[in-house]
Design a protein around this motif. Structure first.
Motif, mmCIF file in Angstrom:
data_model
loop_
_atom_site.group_PDB
_atom_site.id
_atom_site.type_symbol
_atom_site.label_atom_id
_atom_site.label_comp_id
_atom_site.label_asym_id
_atom_site.label_seq_id
_atom_site.Cartn_x
_atom_site.Cartn_y
_atom_site.Cartn_z
ATOM 1 N N LYS A 19 0.837 -1.202 0.000
ATOM 2 C CA LYS A 19 0.000 0.000 0.000
ATOM 3 C C LYS A 19 0.872 1.252 0.000
ATOM 4 C CE LYS A 19 -4.198 -2.144 1.757
ATOM 5 N NZ LYS A 19 -5.031 -2.216 0.554
ATOM 6 N N ALA B 219 -7.250 8.966 -0.914
ATOM 7 C CA ALA B 219 -7.420 9.453 0.457
ATOM 8 C C ALA B 219 -6.060 9.787 1.051
ATOM 9 C CB ALA B 219 -8.105 8.379 1.291
ATOM 10 N N VAL C 283 -9.756 4.952 8.631
ATOM 11 C CA VAL C 283 -9.574 3.621 8.054
ATOM 12 C C VAL C 283 -8.174 3.140 8.393
ATOM 13 C CG1 VAL C 283 -9.655 2.259 5.937
ATOM 14 C CG2 VAL C 283 -11.209 4.184 6.230
ATOM 15 N N LYS D 183 -5.332 0.256 7.734
ATOM 16 C CA LYS D 183 -4.986 -0.778 6.747
ATOM 17 C C LYS D 183 -3.620 -1.376 7.055
ATOM 18 C CE LYS D 183 -7.531 1.338 2.951
ATOM 19 N NZ LYS D 183 -7.563 1.678 1.518
ATOM 20 N N VAL E 244 -8.339 -4.568 6.337
ATOM 21 C CA VAL E 244 -8.812 -3.190 6.403
ATOM 22 C C VAL E 244 -9.928 -3.073 7.441
ATOM 23 C CG1 VAL E 244 -9.968 -1.362 5.089
ATOM 24 C CG2 VAL E 244 -8.233 -2.792 3.993
ATOM 25 N N VAL F 95 -12.661 -0.267 8.747
ATOM 26 C CA VAL F 95 -13.281 1.048 8.655
ATOM 27 C C VAL F 95 -13.829 1.334 10.059
ATOM 28 C CG1 VAL F 95 -15.086 2.411 7.549
ATOM 29 C CG2 VAL F 95 -13.841 0.695 6.229
ATOM 30 N N GLU G 197 -5.777 6.077 7.286
ATOM 31 C CA GLU G 197 -6.285 6.777 6.104
ATOM 32 C C GLU G 197 -7.573 7.524 6.407
ATOM 33 O OE1 GLU G 197 -5.610 4.670 2.249
ATOM 34 O OE2 GLU G 197 -7.786 4.813 2.144
ATOM 35 N N GLN G 198 -7.690 8.662 5.761
ATOM 36 C CA GLN G 198 -8.909 9.467 5.792
ATOM 37 C C GLN G 198 -10.094 8.623 5.298
ATOM 38 O OE1 GLN G 198 -8.548 12.060 2.481
ATOM 39 N NE2 GLN G 198 -10.198 13.437 3.074
ATOM 40 N N TYR G 199 -11.228 8.718 5.957
ATOM 41 C CA TYR G 199 -12.430 7.975 5.579
ATOM 42 C C TYR G 199 -13.121 8.677 4.409
ATOM 43 C CZ TYR G 199 -17.232 6.211 6.003
ATOM 44 O OH TYR G 199 -18.470 5.667 5.759
ATOM 45 N N LEU G 200 -13.456 7.909 3.390
ATOM 46 C CA LEU G 200 -14.128 8.470 2.212
ATOM 47 C C LEU G 200 -15.543 7.938 2.141
ATOM 48 C CD1 LEU G 200 -11.341 7.901 -0.460
ATOM 49 C CD2 LEU G 200 -11.881 10.044 0.727
ATOM 50 N N GLU H 195 -18.982 2.914 -4.314
ATOM 51 C CA GLU H 195 -17.726 2.281 -4.699
ATOM 52 C C GLU H 195 -17.890 1.537 -6.030
ATOM 53 O OE1 GLU H 195 -16.286 0.438 -1.145
ATOM 54 O OE2 GLU H 195 -14.673 -0.562 -2.248
ATOM 55 N N LYS I 189 -18.502 -5.915 -0.306
ATOM 56 C CA LYS I 189 -17.397 -6.452 0.502
ATOM 57 C C LYS I 189 -17.784 -6.809 1.920
ATOM 58 C CE LYS I 189 -13.900 -4.391 -2.254
ATOM 59 N NZ LYS I 189 -12.535 -4.210 -2.522
ATOM 60 N N ASN J 239 -15.412 -6.764 6.752
ATOM 61 C CA ASN J 239 -15.008 -6.850 5.350
ATOM 62 C C ASN J 239 -14.665 -8.294 5.011
ATOM 63 O OD1 ASN J 239 -15.017 -4.506 3.704
ATOM 64 N ND2 ASN J 239 -13.423 -3.605 4.975
ATOM 65 N N LEU K 67 -9.194 3.971 -3.945
ATOM 66 C CA LEU K 67 -9.039 3.258 -2.678
ATOM 67 C C LEU K 67 -7.843 2.335 -2.745
ATOM 68 C CD1 LEU K 67 -12.735 2.242 -1.980
ATOM 69 C CD2 LEU K 67 -11.411 3.999 -0.815
HETATM 70 P P1 AMP Z 1 -8.989 -1.953 0.283
HETATM 71 O O1 AMP Z 1 -8.454 -3.346 0.542
HETATM 72 O O2 AMP Z 1 -8.010 -0.875 0.484
HETATM 73 O O3 AMP Z 1 -9.744 -1.876 -1.002
HETATM 74 O O4 AMP Z 1 -10.159 -1.754 1.346
HETATM 75 C C1 AMP Z 1 -11.227 -2.684 1.469
HETATM 76 C C2 AMP Z 1 -12.534 -1.940 1.559
HETATM 77 O O5 AMP Z 1 -12.546 -1.070 2.683
HETATM 78 C C3 AMP Z 1 -12.802 -1.041 0.376
HETATM 79 O O6 AMP Z 1 -13.348 -1.736 -0.680
HETATM 80 C C4 AMP Z 1 -13.774 -0.033 0.976
HETATM 81 O O7 AMP Z 1 -15.075 -0.550 1.022
HETATM 82 C C5 AMP Z 1 -13.249 0.126 2.365
HETATM 83 N N1 AMP Z 1 -12.312 1.249 2.404
HETATM 84 C C6 AMP Z 1 -10.985 1.228 2.157
HETATM 85 N N2 AMP Z 1 -10.440 2.448 2.260
HETATM 86 C C7 AMP Z 1 -11.430 3.287 2.593
HETATM 87 C C8 AMP Z 1 -11.511 4.697 2.864
HETATM 88 N N3 AMP Z 1 -10.429 5.477 2.823
HETATM 89 N N4 AMP Z 1 -12.724 5.206 3.166
HETATM 90 C C9 AMP Z 1 -13.827 4.422 3.235
HETATM 91 N N5 AMP Z 1 -13.823 3.100 3.001
HETATM 92 C C10 AMP Z 1 -12.643 2.525 2.682
#
Ligand code: AMP
Ligand code: GLY
Length: 412
Positions: free
Chosen positions: A104, A119, A142, A144, A154, A156, A182-185, A189, A211, A221, A278
């Motif tokens: 990442k 983010a 978030v 990770k 991950v 949230v 990470e900042q929450y978005l 999706e 997910k 997740n 993301l």
């Molecule tokens: P990733 O493995 O980074 O894709 O994260 C898995 C899932 O977590 C994503 O598909 C999103 O649903 C959620 N997620 C990851 N990053 C964020 C973020 N910055 N803000 C909100 N949801 C997130």
């Protein structure tokens, strides 16, 4: 006629196998390590582990014209580099390029260098650093874990308590780990997939994964409980924004010397402030693949070898909408024992039943993993495809767990 080797064992690889098998040029499709359900689809299971490169290379040299890699682990471990060094034809990114998914931090640095919207994030290496970063970012946040975690690394965190719990758990298991804060978005999706070679690319329609484990996007997740494509909630303008980010990414990869072929998968959040990345995956998504490949009427073998030669064919799509519903062990994403029976699909169902975590028990198929199979429905509209998917799932579900709302967001 040629043979093809697919690396992997999930429902994504079942879908890839079906796509190659209908090519008039393809005689036999081998899947390594595959799963015992795949033989019902006409695929040939090759019992070789996906990290046993020497054995895979020896087999490929004698038996296949093309190898296609499904999952991320062998890519990150350099399977494409190893096959290429052996003079074999393989579709997928090198280990260097696969870092866009496997690290990442690498991905964030790439996005910053090429001005790709994402983010804001901070990397922490200790519990104290991580807690300070959470305080600076604010809640929701978030968390990770760096490295490959099959979508399960991950958290949230909507509350301070949830953020604390995630960090304490991470640093108890892995002291000194690199953790991204990470900042929450907020937003809808989308999964944006393309097959590429350099800057040439074949773009698939937008898809949406589901997910979270439970209906209403609640619960932990997972690797993905279901998917739809095309996803009607995205506008033509959003589609164009997604395509622009694909091309900006491919241009950035070319500028950085990340050459070669592969699948580029953008995990995008369409926020009020526009689309934000993301994550990158350098492989087909699971369960997205199960709803993307049935749309494609091109000869998938030809499409792949043309792209390897530098030519991106236009896609010829069915125009139907597809809904994939995953049947999982009721304990998934945690405990996936004891094994439960898996009902054997009849002949007709073998067109839309895509086995994943399936093993062979004393009395037939049994579960052997979290996500057990995907059932794919189709129709002229999302509503029709959703009905079709659940109608087809009903006689196959048995004791397994499903989400009952795959596609609901697209119908709102
Ligand atoms: P990733 O493995 O980074 O894709 O994260 C898995 C899932 O977590 C994503 O598909 C999103 O649903 C959620 N997620 C990851 N990053 C964020 C973020 N910055 N803000 C909100 N949801 C997130
Ligand atoms: N569907 C999410 C993934 O393949 O990572």
């Amino acid at each position: 006629m040629v043979n093809v080797l697919i690396i992997g064992s999930g429902a994504r690889e079942s879908a890839l196998g079906q796509a190659f098998l209908v090519s008039p040029q393809v005689a036999q499709v081998f899947v390594a390590p595959g799963n015992p359900g795949m033989s019902l689809l006409g695929l040939t299971v090759l019992p070789v582990r996906e990290d046993h490169f020497t054995a895979l290379i020896a087999f490929a040299r004698d038996h296949v014209a093309l190898t296609f890699v499904g999952p991320e682990q062998p890519l990150a471990a350099g399977i494409v580099d190893a096959f290429t060094a052996a003079g074999l034809t393989i579709f997928g990114p090198t280990a260097q390029t696969a870092q866009l998914e496997s690290s990442k931090q690498f991905a964030k640095a790439f996005m910053a260098r090429h001005r790709l919207p994402t983010a804001q994030a901070t990397v922490a290496h200790s519990l104290a650093e991580a807690q300070a970063a959470v305080a600076a970012t604010g809640i929701p946040v978030v968390v990770k874990a760096d490295g490959l975690a099959a979508g399960k690394g991950v958290t949230v965190a909507l509350t301070q308590a949830a953020a604390d719990a995630a960090l304490v758990a991470l640093y108890t298991d892995h002291p000194g780990a690199s953790v991204l804060i990470e900042q929450y978005l907020q937003g809808e999706e989308a999964s944006v997939l393309s097959m590429y070679n350099g800057t040439a690319r074949v773009l698939f329609p937008l898809a949406q994964d589901h997910k979270r484990r439970n209906d209403g996007d609640l619960g932990p997740n997972t690797g993905g409980m279901g998917a739809i494509s095309p996803a009607p909630q995205f506008t033509a303008a959003q589609h164009d924004q997604a395509v622009a980010l694909v091309d900006q990414t491919l241009a950035g990869m070319a500028a950085d010397g990340l050459a070669g072929s592969g699948v580029l998968y953008l995990g995008l959040m369409f926020t009020a402030a526009g689309p934000k990345l993301l994550e990158y995956n350098l492989r087909f998504g699971d369960p997205e693949t199960q709803v993307l490949l049935p749309q494609v009427q091109n000869d998938f073998y030809q499409l792949t070898v043309d792209l390897l030669a530098g030519t991106a064919e236009p896609l010829n799509l069915t125009g139907q909408t597809y809904v994939g519903v995953v049947a999982a062990h009721p304990g998934y994403p945690k405990q996936t024992t004891p094994a439960l029976p898996v009902l054997t699909p009849d002949q007709a169902a073998r067109n839309y039943w895509l086995p994943a975590g399936v093993g062979l028990g004393a009395n037939g198929l049994v579960t052997a993993g979290g996500r057990v199979f995907t059932v794919v429905g189709s129709g002229a509209t999302l509503a029709a495809a959703q009905r079709d998917a659940y109608t087809k799932m009903a006689p196959l579900q048995g004791e397994l767990a499903i989400r009952t709302d795959i596609g609901a967001k697209g119908l709102r």
